[in-house]
Design a protein around this motif. Structure first.
Motif, PDB file in Angstrom:
ATOM      1  N   GLY A 225       3.019 -16.863 -46.467  1.00 50.59           N
ATOM      2  CA  GLY A 225       3.306 -15.996 -45.330  1.00 50.59           C
ATOM      3  C   GLY A 225       4.645 -16.319 -44.703  1.00 50.59           C
ATOM      4  O   GLY A 225       5.405 -15.420 -44.306  1.00 50.59           O
ATOM      5  N   LEU A 226       4.952 -17.599 -44.607  1.00 50.44           N
ATOM      6  CA  LEU A 226       6.247 -18.029 -44.066  1.00 50.44           C
ATOM      7  C   LEU A 226       7.402 -17.496 -44.908  1.00 50.44           C
ATOM      8  O   LEU A 226       8.431 -17.074 -44.372  1.00 50.44           O
ATOM      9  CB  LEU A 226       6.283 -19.561 -44.027  1.00 50.44           C
ATOM     10  CG  LEU A 226       7.613 -20.225 -43.662  1.00 50.44           C
ATOM     11  CD1 LEU A 226       7.946 -19.990 -42.190  1.00 50.44           C
ATOM     12  CD2 LEU A 226       7.560 -21.721 -43.962  1.00 50.44           C
TER      13      LEU A 226
ATOM     14  N   SER B  46       8.082 -12.719 -39.818  1.00 45.82           N
ATOM     15  CA  SER B  46       7.586 -13.818 -40.650  1.00 45.82           C
ATOM     16  C   SER B  46       6.692 -14.749 -39.843  1.00 45.82           C
ATOM     17  O   SER B  46       5.666 -15.229 -40.343  1.00 45.82           O
ATOM     18  CB  SER B  46       8.753 -14.598 -41.250  1.00 45.82           C
ATOM     19  OG  SER B  46       9.510 -13.782 -42.120  1.00 45.82           O
TER      20      SER B  46
ATOM     21  N   ARG C 158      -0.487 -19.825 -46.074  1.00 53.14           N
ATOM     22  CA  ARG C 158       0.411 -19.737 -44.923  1.00 53.14           C
ATOM     23  C   ARG C 158       1.862 -20.037 -45.295  1.00 53.14           C
ATOM     24  O   ARG C 158       2.782 -19.457 -44.703  1.00 53.14           O
ATOM     25  CB  ARG C 158      -0.079 -20.669 -43.811  1.00 53.14           C
ATOM     26  CG  ARG C 158      -1.277 -20.087 -43.067  1.00 53.14           C
ATOM     27  CD  ARG C 158      -1.769 -20.967 -41.945  1.00 53.14           C
ATOM     28  NE  ARG C 158      -2.574 -20.181 -41.007  1.00 53.14           N
ATOM     29  CZ  ARG C 158      -3.158 -20.677 -39.920  1.00 53.14           C
ATOM     30  NH1 ARG C 158      -3.044 -21.974 -39.641  1.00 53.14           N
ATOM     31  NH2 ARG C 158      -3.852 -19.902 -39.127  1.00 53.14           N
ATOM     32  N   VAL C 159       2.095 -20.908 -46.256  1.00 50.97           N
ATOM     33  CA  VAL C 159       3.468 -21.098 -46.736  1.00 50.97           C
ATOM     34  C   VAL C 159       3.967 -19.806 -47.371  1.00 50.97           C
ATOM     35  O   VAL C 159       5.125 -19.416 -47.180  1.00 50.97           O
ATOM     36  CB  VAL C 159       3.556 -22.273 -47.730  1.00 50.97           C
ATOM     37  CG1 VAL C 159       4.959 -22.360 -48.333  1.00 50.97           C
ATOM     38  CG2 VAL C 159       3.219 -23.589 -47.042  1.00 50.97           C
TER      39      VAL C 159
ATOM     40  N   CYS D 267       3.395 -12.919 -39.264  1.00 55.32           N
ATOM     41  CA  CYS D 267       2.617 -12.913 -40.505  1.00 55.32           C
ATOM     42  C   CYS D 267       2.023 -14.294 -40.761  1.00 55.32           C
ATOM     43  O   CYS D 267       0.852 -14.413 -41.144  1.00 55.32           O
ATOM     44  CB  CYS D 267       3.508 -12.495 -41.665  1.00 55.32           C
ATOM     45  SG  CYS D 267       2.706 -12.552 -43.286  1.00 55.32           S
ATOM     46  N   LEU D 268       2.813 -15.329 -40.544  1.00 60.88           N
ATOM     47  CA  LEU D 268       2.340 -16.706 -40.723  1.00 60.88           C
ATOM     48  C   LEU D 268       1.101 -16.962 -39.879  1.00 60.88           C
ATOM     49  O   LEU D 268       0.091 -17.491 -40.356  1.00 60.88           O
ATOM     50  CB  LEU D 268       3.474 -17.671 -40.341  1.00 60.88           C
ATOM     51  CG  LEU D 268       3.153 -19.158 -40.198  1.00 60.88           C
ATOM     52  CD1 LEU D 268       2.602 -19.724 -41.487  1.00 60.88           C
ATOM     53  CD2 LEU D 268       4.406 -19.913 -39.771  1.00 60.88           C
ATOM     54  N   ASP D 269       1.160 -16.585 -38.612  1.00 57.25           N
ATOM     55  CA  ASP D 269       0.024 -16.829 -37.717  1.00 57.25           C
ATOM     56  C   ASP D 269      -1.183 -15.966 -38.059  1.00 57.25           C
ATOM     57  O   ASP D 269      -2.328 -16.347 -37.781  1.00 57.25           O
ATOM     58  CB  ASP D 269       0.435 -16.569 -36.267  1.00 57.25           C
ATOM     59  CG  ASP D 269       1.364 -17.639 -35.716  1.00 57.25           C
ATOM     60  OD1 ASP D 269       1.460 -18.719 -36.324  1.00 57.25           O
ATOM     61  OD2 ASP D 269       2.010 -17.391 -34.672  1.00 57.25           O
TER      62      ASP D 269
ATOM     63  N   SER E  66       3.331 -21.070 -36.335  1.00 55.91           N
ATOM     64  CA  SER E  66       4.693 -20.620 -36.013  1.00 55.91           C
ATOM     65  C   SER E  66       5.329 -21.487 -34.937  1.00 55.91           C
ATOM     66  O   SER E  66       6.558 -21.634 -34.898  1.00 55.91           O
ATOM     67  CB  SER E  66       4.668 -19.160 -35.543  1.00 55.91           C
ATOM     68  OG  SER E  66       3.961 -19.025 -34.319  1.00 55.91           O
TER      69      SER E  66
ATOM     70  N   CYS F  71      -2.157 -15.207 -41.072  1.00 53.54           N
ATOM     71  CA  CYS F  71      -2.796 -15.650 -42.315  1.00 53.54           C
ATOM     72  C   CYS F  71      -3.999 -16.537 -42.010  1.00 53.54           C
ATOM     73  O   CYS F  71      -3.985 -17.295 -41.043  1.00 53.54           O
ATOM     74  CB  CYS F  71      -1.807 -16.437 -43.170  1.00 53.54           C
ATOM     75  SG  CYS F  71      -0.585 -15.447 -44.038  1.00 53.54           S
TER      76      CYS F  71
ATOM     77  N   MET G 137       0.418 -26.275 -40.971  1.00 54.10           N
ATOM     78  CA  MET G 137      -0.250 -25.029 -41.328  1.00 54.10           C
ATOM     79  C   MET G 137      -1.716 -25.003 -40.892  1.00 54.10           C
ATOM     80  O   MET G 137      -2.363 -23.959 -40.972  1.00 54.10           O
ATOM     81  CB  MET G 137      -0.164 -24.796 -42.841  1.00 54.10           C
ATOM     82  CG  MET G 137       1.254 -24.547 -43.354  1.00 54.10           C
ATOM     83  SD  MET G 137       2.033 -23.135 -42.528  1.00 54.10           S
ATOM     84  CE  MET G 137       3.663 -23.160 -43.284  1.00 54.10           C
TER      85      MET G 137
END
Length: 467
Positions: free
Chosen positions: A283-284, A266, A280-281, A269-271, A227, A273, A221
């Protein structure tokens, strides 16, 4: 030995570390700096700038036996003496010093059954996982030992196993997950032969403890684009073992308001954050409930995902518990997943905004804003309207919070002890229910938050006078 970029490495070496190596040399021994610090500082110099996450936990390899190292320094902790490692403490900083070693078989797919000491730095480097981690720097001579061309792989941005990839992965199942993590944090590609060896090694990966998997997730993360790690985990079968819930989102079609399917969104969104592992978890996992809530609406001629945030929170809780996330991490992540969908409109009354704050918890507000922003940006379309609404909500919340809005029982002008003393009652569930009712009424009408007013209202509630 070759003339290679090591200036960043030499500049970063602590004077105490040089002194440690000098003391070993004076006693007739050799020593080298090894591991992630060598890799990261060389990579930093090759790329001309920090890539984020340069390590500074210096590890030393030496041909001196642990007992010899312990005799040479005043403060030494035998942290892993069975495997040849001691920690030398210099000016309050610990330096791990490990005797050059070889390893026997790995029966448990995690650690060697036994080790034996060697006198050859190349033999020691040969047991490491990837070529970029199998370099050693002599700080006294300023020379780099690179028997497996880790420097060449750093220059080409390649992650290659040392020797036979299948053998390296069978030795320690965590190495396939480390490959995924390095692909993201170091922004490298996995060499094809190394990548092909991942799936046949999954039986070894299945033996890895949940704690170690959780630690690699959290390290991933910290990448600019985490990602990349999870794409590797998906493509090579790691998620099917450690987090199969996430695979339900692959190819799950979104509604027309999204550019990506659920998995693609997803990842976006993860990237998007900020660099907070817990955020970030979240977001995942924020849309992990969508596949199980997906339905087609004839009325809108589109897909709906009603209550996907609640379902997602119910999926996230056991997943995080299985991977041994801490209680605090689980509570925060599950709360963020549960409340990530913000449907704010400027027409909301102040009371509605206060109710929303109470529902999501003031402690989660800042992270929830960031997650919602990343969620909006991850849709792959124009986000200006949604971002404007988020800004408007943040301004409303800030104003209400500055005005002293009560959001929890501790914000009331009375507490449980006040009510027990004034009304002659005992603590217990009934008192708790009264405090909850008082809070709900104060959220609707802040002017009620006066000591005498609340005591009288509590007396009414306890005597059977409803709202």
């Amino acid at each position: 030995m070759s003339a290679v970029p090591t200036r960043a490495l030499e500049r970063s070496l602590p004077p105490e570390l040089r002194g440690l190596c000098q003391r070993l040399r004076e006693a007739g021994y050799r020593s080298w700096v090894v591991g992630g610090c060598v890799r990261d500082h060389v990579l930093e110099e090759l790329r001309g700038a920090s890539f984020g996450g340069v390590r500074n936990d210096w590890d030393v390899a030496t041909n001196a036996l642990p007992e010899a190292v312990m005799s040479l320094f005043r403060r030494v902790v035998p942290t892993g003496i069975k495997h040849g490692t001691v920690t030398v403490l210099l000016d309050g900083v610990g330096y791990e010093v490990t005797t050059l070693r070889g390893e026997t078989s790995y029966s448990d797919g995690r650690r060697p059954d036994s080790v034996y000491f060697v006198d050859d730095i190349v033999a020691d480097l040969a047991r490491r996982d990837f070529t970029i981690n199998a370099m050693a720097f002599d700080p006294l001579e300023g020379s780099l030992i690179d028997p497996f061309d880790g420097m060449g792989d750093l220059k080409t941005g390649m992650l290659r196993a040392v020797g036979n990839a299948a053998e390296r992965f069978a030795e320690d199942g965590l190495r396939v997950l480390r490959a995924a993590r390095f692909a993201a944090t170091l922004e490298v590609e996995i060499e094809p032969a190394t990548a092909r060896a991942i799936e046949p090694s999954l039986a070894s990966y299945a033996k890895v403890s949940p704690e170690r998997i959780r630690d690699e997730w959290m390290k991933s993360m910290k990448a600019a684009r985490p990602s990349r790690a999870f794409e590797v985990m998906k493509d090579h079968g790691l998620l099917a073992i450690s987090a199969p819930e996430l695979l339900e989102s692959v190819d799950c079609q979104q509604n027309r308001h999204h550019h990506f399917d659920v998995w693609g969104h997803s990842m976006a969104c993860l990237d998007a954050c900020p660099e907070s592992p817990v955020l970030r978890v979240a977001g995942l996992l924020h849309d992990v409930g969508k596949p199980r809530s997906r339905a087609f609406s004839d009325k809108t001629n589109d897909y709906t995902f009603y209550e996907h945030e609640r379902i997602g929170a119910e999926i996230a809780e056991p997943l995080l518990a299985r991977l041994r996330f801490s209680n605090d991490e689980r509570a925060r992540i599950v709360g963020l997943v549960r409340h990530h969908l913000i449907c704010y409109e400027d027409s909301w009354s102040d009371a509605a905004v206060r109710r929303w704050i109470k529902r999501v918890s003031p402690d989660l507000l800042l992270e929830l804003y960031e997650l919602n922003r990343a969620d909006v940006l991850g849709k792959g379309r124009d986000a200006s309207d949604d971002l404007d609404r988020l800004s408007s909500l943040k301004a409303r919340v800030a104003r209400l919070m500055a005005a002293g809005a009560a959001m929890s029982p501790k914000d009331l002008a009375v507490n449980g002890h006040d009510l027990m003393n004034e009304l002659g009652i005992r603590g217990g569930p009934e008192l708790g229910r009264v405090l909850v009712t008082l809070l709900d009424e104060v959220i609707e009408t802040p002017e009620l938050n006066q000591r005498e007013t609340l005591i009288e209202r509590a007396r009414e509630l306890l005597s059977g006078g409803g709202a």
